[in-house]
Write an enzyme that holds these catalytic residues in place. Structure first.
Site, short mmCIF file in Angstrom:
data_model
loop_
_atom_site.label_atom_id
_atom_site.label_comp_id
_atom_site.label_asym_id
_atom_site.label_seq_id
_atom_site.Cartn_x
_atom_site.Cartn_y
_atom_site.Cartn_z
N ARG A 190 51.96 -29.58 61.62
CA ARG A 190 52.54 -30.36 62.71
C ARG A 190 51.57 -31.48 63.10
NH1 ARG A 190 54.56 -25.37 66.59
NH2 ARG A 190 56.01 -24.42 65.11
N ASP A 245 49.85 -34.76 64.54
CA ASP A 245 50.00 -35.43 65.83
C ASP A 245 50.43 -36.88 65.68
OD1 ASP A 245 49.33 -33.19 67.35
OD2 ASP A 245 47.19 -33.65 67.30
N TYR A 276 42.89 -31.76 54.69
CA TYR A 276 43.00 -33.05 55.35
C TYR A 276 41.86 -33.94 54.90
CZ TYR A 276 46.37 -31.33 58.85
OH TYR A 276 47.48 -30.83 59.49
N ARG A 333 40.15 -33.38 64.02
CA ARG A 333 39.64 -34.57 64.71
C ARG A 333 38.46 -34.23 65.63
NH1 ARG A 333 44.90 -36.59 67.39
NH2 ARG A 333 43.48 -38.09 68.39
#
Length: 259
Positions: free
Chosen positions: A50, A52, A110, A197
């Protein structure tokens, strides 16, 4: 009903994240609209991550069921013909009804891109975090090594819930410089909301000399978000790929994998 797995690529700049939100443009809502147009029936999709608002996807995986006669080899072309330019379905394959893009995933990877030079870029502004100050990549890698393995990442999530398991297995975190770019590639069994992040923001503090390596174990032990670094900007983050295999479970697991 037929059951499908698709790999999706998208530019997250103009989306309010992946997951459906009323009144907002999301990747999920755009995909479901295109699928409904081409299959002529409502379709609900599930995503492996999911992401952002502003976060991109290169290898996002979705699963869905549809009552359609479109051949497998034409499914991607059919869906793409109804999609805007910032979303593309790369591949589609028919799968078992038990396959679920999110719950069947064993790991996600990622990549975070940092543009590290004195001047910004007009072309890379949408896909990287600009940092004009020198970053010490070896120090960042040394700090990243302290985060590897199965640990409690509560200090690196933006949403801490008492009933939510915050243990995660960070399988790898590799940092390398390519000319003006610093690439941070992370892979874990799953990620908490904002975890990637927040890790990158903390590593950048180490690279800038604003944080000591010794602080990392203390941050993890604290489970306190305030002790970790700032959240890195969303545009530098991209969901690279999703792997499927044996899924790690934790005792009394209740987490809802997010990012």
């Amino acid at each position: 009903m037929r059951h499908f797995k698709a790999i999706v690529e998208y530019d997250g700049t103009d989306f309010c994240g992946f997951q459906w939100q009323p009144g907002h443009r999301t990747v999920q809502s755009v995909l479901e609209k295109a699928l409904e147009e081409r299959t002529e029936s409502p379709v609900s999709i599930q995503g492996a991550g999911r992401t952002d608002s502003g976060v991109h996807g290169l290898g996002q995986v979705i699963s869905f069921s549809a009552d359609t006669r479109i051949p497998d080899q034409n499914m991607a072309l059919a869906i793409n013909s109804a999609l805007p330019r910032d979303v593309v379905v790369r591949t589609v394959e028919e799968v078992s009804p038990t396959f679920h893009a999110r719950f069947s995933a064993s790991s996600r990877a990622y990549i975070y891109t940092i543009l590290n030079r004195r001047t910004p870029s007009a072309l890379w502004d949408r896909y990287s975090c600009f940092c004009p100050l020198a970053l010490d990549v070896p120090a960042m890698q040394e700090a990243a090594n302290l985060l590897l393995g199965e640990q409690d990442f509560a200090a690196f999530t933006n949403e801490l819930n008492r009933d939510k398991v915050t243990m995660r297995d960070l399988m790898s975190c590799r940092i390398r410089r390519r000319h003006d770019f610093i690439l941070v590639r992370v892979e874990a069994n799953a990620f908490l909301r904002g975890m990637v992040r927040n890790i990158v923001g903390t590593l950048m503090e180490v690279g800038l000399g604003k944080r000591e390596l010794a602080s990392l174990p203390e941050v993890i032990a604290s489970r306190d978000r305030k002790l970790a670094g700032p959240t890195a900007p969303p545009q530098g983050l991209c969901l690279l790929n999703v792997c499927y295999g044996e899924r790690k479970q934790y005792a009394s697991q209740k987490e809802r994998d997010t990012e």
